[in-house]
Scaffold this motif. Structure first.
Motif, mmCIF file in Angstrom:
data_model
loop_
_atom_site.group_PDB
_atom_site.id
_atom_site.type_symbol
_atom_site.label_atom_id
_atom_site.label_comp_id
_atom_site.label_asym_id
_atom_site.label_seq_id
_atom_site.Cartn_x
_atom_site.Cartn_y
_atom_site.Cartn_z
ATOM 1 N N ALA A 1 0.895 -1.172 -0.132
ATOM 2 C CA ALA A 1 -0.180 0.063 0.036
ATOM 3 C C ALA A 1 1.050 1.272 -0.184
ATOM 4 C CB ALA A 1 -1.019 0.157 1.057
ATOM 5 N N ILE A 2 0.581 2.242 -0.956
ATOM 6 C CA ILE A 2 1.347 3.576 -0.921
ATOM 7 C C ILE A 2 0.302 4.748 -0.945
ATOM 8 C CG2 ILE A 2 2.982 5.014 -2.258
ATOM 9 C CD1 ILE A 2 3.872 2.446 -3.739
ATOM 10 N N GLY A 3 0.638 5.551 -0.040
ATOM 11 C CA GLY A 3 -0.114 6.580 0.051
ATOM 12 C C GLY A 3 0.109 7.787 1.063
ATOM 13 N N LYS A 4 -0.906 8.603 1.320
ATOM 14 C CA LYS A 4 -0.453 9.913 2.383
ATOM 15 C C LYS A 4 -1.779 9.760 3.183
ATOM 16 C CE LYS A 4 1.098 13.546 -0.678
ATOM 17 N NZ LYS A 4 0.604 14.909 -0.957
ATOM 18 N N GLY A 5 -1.315 9.822 4.503
ATOM 19 C CA GLY A 5 -2.526 9.779 5.313
ATOM 20 C C GLY A 5 -3.337 8.801 5.643
ATOM 21 N N PHE A 6 -2.870 7.355 5.613
ATOM 22 C CA PHE A 6 -3.446 6.442 6.037
ATOM 23 C C PHE A 6 -2.959 5.586 7.208
ATOM 24 C CE2 PHE A 6 -0.380 4.742 3.218
ATOM 25 C CZ PHE A 6 0.266 3.389 3.807
ATOM 26 N N SER A 7 -3.982 4.899 7.915
ATOM 27 C CA SER A 7 -3.595 4.183 8.958
ATOM 28 C C SER A 7 -3.891 2.470 8.533
ATOM 29 C CB SER A 7 -4.277 4.625 10.267
ATOM 30 O OG SER A 7 -5.690 4.418 10.407
ATOM 31 N N THR B 1 8.196 -10.391 7.938
ATOM 32 C CA THR B 1 7.790 -9.884 6.493
ATOM 33 C C THR B 1 7.068 -8.664 6.446
ATOM 34 O OG1 THR B 1 5.794 -10.913 6.481
ATOM 35 C CG2 THR B 1 7.461 -12.302 5.691
ATOM 36 N N LEU B 2 7.167 -7.627 7.285
ATOM 37 C CA LEU B 2 6.434 -6.445 7.483
ATOM 38 C C LEU B 2 7.349 -5.144 7.667
ATOM 39 C CD1 LEU B 2 3.876 -4.778 8.283
ATOM 40 C CD2 LEU B 2 4.559 -4.891 10.563
ATOM 41 N N MET B 3 7.193 -4.230 6.612
ATOM 42 C CA MET B 3 7.877 -3.121 6.730
ATOM 43 C C MET B 3 6.898 -2.070 6.291
ATOM 44 S SD MET B 3 10.916 -1.585 4.031
ATOM 45 C CE MET B 3 12.244 -2.663 4.630
ATOM 46 N N TYR B 4 7.215 -0.880 7.114
ATOM 47 C CA TYR B 4 6.458 0.398 6.942
ATOM 48 C C TYR B 4 7.509 1.551 6.830
ATOM 49 C CZ TYR B 4 3.192 4.381 8.170
ATOM 50 O OH TYR B 4 2.411 5.118 7.968
ATOM 51 N N GLY C 1 9.768 11.667 1.654
ATOM 52 C CA GLY C 1 9.175 12.671 3.032
ATOM 53 C C GLY C 1 7.858 12.578 3.367
ATOM 54 N N GLU C 2 7.184 12.231 2.242
ATOM 55 C CA GLU C 2 5.527 12.161 2.737
ATOM 56 C C GLU C 2 4.739 10.938 2.266
ATOM 57 O OE1 GLU C 2 4.117 14.669 -1.203
ATOM 58 O OE2 GLU C 2 4.675 15.787 0.314
ATOM 59 N N PHE C 3 5.197 10.171 1.376
ATOM 60 C CA PHE C 3 4.405 9.191 0.982
ATOM 61 C C PHE C 3 4.849 7.846 1.969
ATOM 62 C CE2 PHE C 3 4.545 11.670 -2.748
ATOM 63 C CZ PHE C 3 3.009 11.848 -3.048
#
Length: 105
Positions: A73-79, A88-91, A96-98
């Motif tokens: 998932a790629i985006g701005k302002g999501f939880s 296997t998890l990476m955040y 700087g913003e995505f």
């Protein structure tokens, strides 16, 4: 100050993905960051980054490298609240913003 160009060191730092959270081993983290950076850079155009094909390329590359059932998932302002296989998890954040979330389940 408006109109002041960004320092070269800040521009270079913004072009790297910054890991916010990950439970991956060091080698896998490095490879996934390289995949993310390469995919986003490949889909960068004059009108901005095309995020959907970038996410698809990241997912397909991770599926080939580490087996199936990766999600991106790629985006701005999501939880999010996800259940992933251990290791296997990476955040991460890019430019700087995505936010970019990668996990396998």
């Amino acid at each position: 100050m408006a109109g002041t160009p960004l320092p070269a060191s800040l521009k270079k730092q913004m072009q790297k993905a910054v890991i916010k959270h990950s439970d991956m081993v060091k080698d896998m983290k490095s490879e996934v960051i390289d995949i993310i950076t390469g995919s986003v850079d490949k889909h960068n155009a004059a009108d901005g980054v095309h995020w959907e094909p970038a996410a698809r390329l990241i997912k397909d590359t991770l599926d080939k490298a580490y087996g199936f059932n990766w999600h991106v998932a790629i985006g701005k302002g999501f939880s999010c609240d996800v259940t992933a296989q251990t290791g296997t998890l990476m955040y991460a954040f890019y430019q700087g913003e995505f936010a970019i979330l990668c996990f396998k389940c």
